[in-house]
Design a protein around this motif. Structure first.
Motif, short mmCIF file in Angstrom:
data_model
loop_
_atom_site.label_atom_id
_atom_site.label_comp_id
_atom_site.label_asym_id
_atom_site.label_seq_id
_atom_site.Cartn_x
_atom_site.Cartn_y
_atom_site.Cartn_z
N VAL A 30 7.15 4.98 -0.70
CA VAL A 30 7.04 5.56 0.63
C VAL A 30 8.40 6.09 1.04
O VAL A 30 9.42 5.45 0.79
CB VAL A 30 6.57 4.50 1.65
CG1 VAL A 30 6.44 5.09 3.03
CG2 VAL A 30 5.29 3.85 1.22
N ARG A 31 8.44 7.28 1.66
CA ARG A 31 9.69 7.80 2.23
C ARG A 31 9.77 7.32 3.67
O ARG A 31 8.82 7.47 4.44
CB ARG A 31 9.70 9.34 2.20
CG ARG A 31 9.82 9.94 0.84
CD ARG A 31 11.22 9.95 0.31
NE ARG A 31 12.05 10.93 1.00
CZ ARG A 31 13.34 11.03 0.79
NH1 ARG A 31 13.95 10.24 -0.04
NH2 ARG A 31 14.04 11.94 1.43
N ALA A 32 10.93 6.75 4.01
CA ALA A 32 11.10 6.23 5.36
C ALA A 32 12.52 6.48 5.83
O ALA A 32 13.42 6.70 5.03
CB ALA A 32 10.79 4.74 5.39
N VAL A 33 12.71 6.43 7.13
CA VAL A 33 14.05 6.54 7.71
C VAL A 33 14.62 5.14 7.81
O VAL A 33 13.97 4.24 8.35
CB VAL A 33 14.00 7.21 9.10
CG1 VAL A 33 15.38 7.28 9.71
CG2 VAL A 33 13.40 8.60 8.98
N LYS A 46 -2.21 4.03 3.16
CA LYS A 46 -1.69 3.59 1.87
C LYS A 46 -1.86 2.09 1.67
O LYS A 46 -2.19 1.64 0.58
CB LYS A 46 -0.20 3.96 1.76
CG LYS A 46 0.03 5.45 1.72
CD LYS A 46 1.51 5.78 1.69
CE LYS A 46 1.75 7.25 1.60
NZ LYS A 46 1.64 7.95 2.85
N VAL A 47 -1.60 1.29 2.73
CA VAL A 47 -1.65 -0.17 2.57
C VAL A 47 -2.92 -0.80 3.14
O VAL A 47 -3.22 -1.95 2.81
CB VAL A 47 -0.40 -0.83 3.20
CG1 VAL A 47 0.85 -0.37 2.52
CG2 VAL A 47 -0.34 -0.61 4.69
N PRO A 49 -6.23 -0.16 2.50
CA PRO A 49 -7.23 -0.55 1.49
C PRO A 49 -6.83 -1.77 0.67
O PRO A 49 -7.66 -2.40 0.04
CB PRO A 49 -7.34 0.69 0.59
CG PRO A 49 -6.86 1.81 1.43
CD PRO A 49 -5.84 1.23 2.34
N LEU A 50 -5.54 -2.11 0.68
CA LEU A 50 -5.07 -3.27 -0.08
C LEU A 50 -5.10 -4.54 0.76
O LEU A 50 -4.68 -5.61 0.31
CB LEU A 50 -3.64 -3.02 -0.58
CG LEU A 50 -3.46 -1.77 -1.44
CD1 LEU A 50 -2.00 -1.56 -1.77
CD2 LEU A 50 -4.27 -1.89 -2.72
N GLY A 51 -5.59 -4.43 2.00
CA GLY A 51 -5.73 -5.59 2.86
C GLY A 51 -4.46 -6.00 3.56
O GLY A 51 -4.29 -7.17 3.89
N LEU A 52 -3.57 -5.06 3.81
CA LEU A 52 -2.29 -5.36 4.46
C LEU A 52 -2.25 -4.76 5.86
O LEU A 52 -2.89 -3.74 6.12
CB LEU A 52 -1.12 -4.82 3.65
CG LEU A 52 -0.92 -5.44 2.27
CD1 LEU A 52 0.12 -4.64 1.51
CD2 LEU A 52 -0.47 -6.87 2.40
N LYS A 76 10.27 1.22 -2.27
CA LYS A 76 9.28 0.78 -3.25
C LYS A 76 8.61 -0.48 -2.71
O LYS A 76 9.26 -1.51 -2.53
CB LYS A 76 9.97 0.50 -4.58
CG LYS A 76 9.05 -0.01 -5.66
CD LYS A 76 9.86 -0.30 -6.91
CE LYS A 76 9.00 -0.91 -7.99
NZ LYS A 76 9.81 -1.28 -9.15
N LEU A 77 7.32 -0.38 -2.44
CA LEU A 77 6.55 -1.53 -1.97
C LEU A 77 5.83 -2.14 -3.16
O LEU A 77 5.05 -1.46 -3.83
CB LEU A 77 5.52 -1.10 -0.93
CG LEU A 77 6.03 -0.66 0.43
CD1 LEU A 77 4.88 -0.10 1.25
CD2 LEU A 77 6.66 -1.82 1.15
#
Length: 180
Positions: A30-33, A46-47, A49-52, A76-77
């Motif tokens: 993920v791109r983040a500031v 993004k997260v 569907p993974l239950g987060l 990187k998650l």
């Protein structure tokens, strides 16, 4: 007169997609500031569907990127057992901007900033050593040239010279880059 067309796409299986395996390790980039809580609207697809929880993941990203305040970085998650761990994957441009040691700016108010600082060649070589595993160059001097290209695109100088001129000097052999 109207004619009707029927399309047949194959047998309807009636099966649901496979269930998410909680023991499986998933990796999301993920791109983040840095140092800011990202928009949960961009994290949720993004997260989710993974239950987060997207808000919790956003806070984890903010905690791990505090030292990169104001710079856009790739995060990187790594997700295992519905637990996300975040780590910074620095790009060459973000490393160059960090080497300029500019004060953090308000992204909403200050736009189109000119990065007119000066970076010593030793700092460029250190950045190249960090980026070496991800570089496609055969030697360290090729990686240094890649970093000089990033420095040129940001608009800063290296050793008081234009990065393009320094790149030409490295190619000609007048500037030596130590391999170790």
């Amino acid at each position: 007169r109207l004619s009707t067309c029927l399309f047949f796409f194959g047998p309807a299986s009636g099966k649901m997609p496979p269930k998410f395996d909680p023991n499986e390790v998933k990796t999301i980039y993920v791109r983040a500031v840095g140092g800011e809580i990202g928009a949960t609207s961009t994290l949720a697809p993004k997260v989710g569907p993974l239950g987060l929880n997207a808000k919790k993941v956003g806070e984890d990203i903010m905690k791990c990127s505090k030292e990169w305040k104001g710079l856009r970085v790739t995060v990187k998650l790594t997700i295992k057992n519905r637990q996300a761990s975040a780590e910074i994957v620095p790009s060459s441009t973000s490393l160059v901007l960090r080497a300029l040691k500019e004060p953090p700016r308000d992204r909403k108010k200050v736009k189109h900033i000119k990065h007119s600082g000066n970076i010593p060649l030793e700092e460029i070589i250190n950045i190249a050593r960090i980026m070496r595993p991800r570089s496609m160059a055969r030697e360290l001097k090729g990686t240094v040239k890649e970093i000089l290209g990033s420095a040129f695109s940001t608009g800063c100088t290296v050793e008081g010279k234009c990065p393009k001129d320094l790149c030409d000097e490295i190619t000609a052999g007048t500037v030596e880059i130590p391999e170790k």
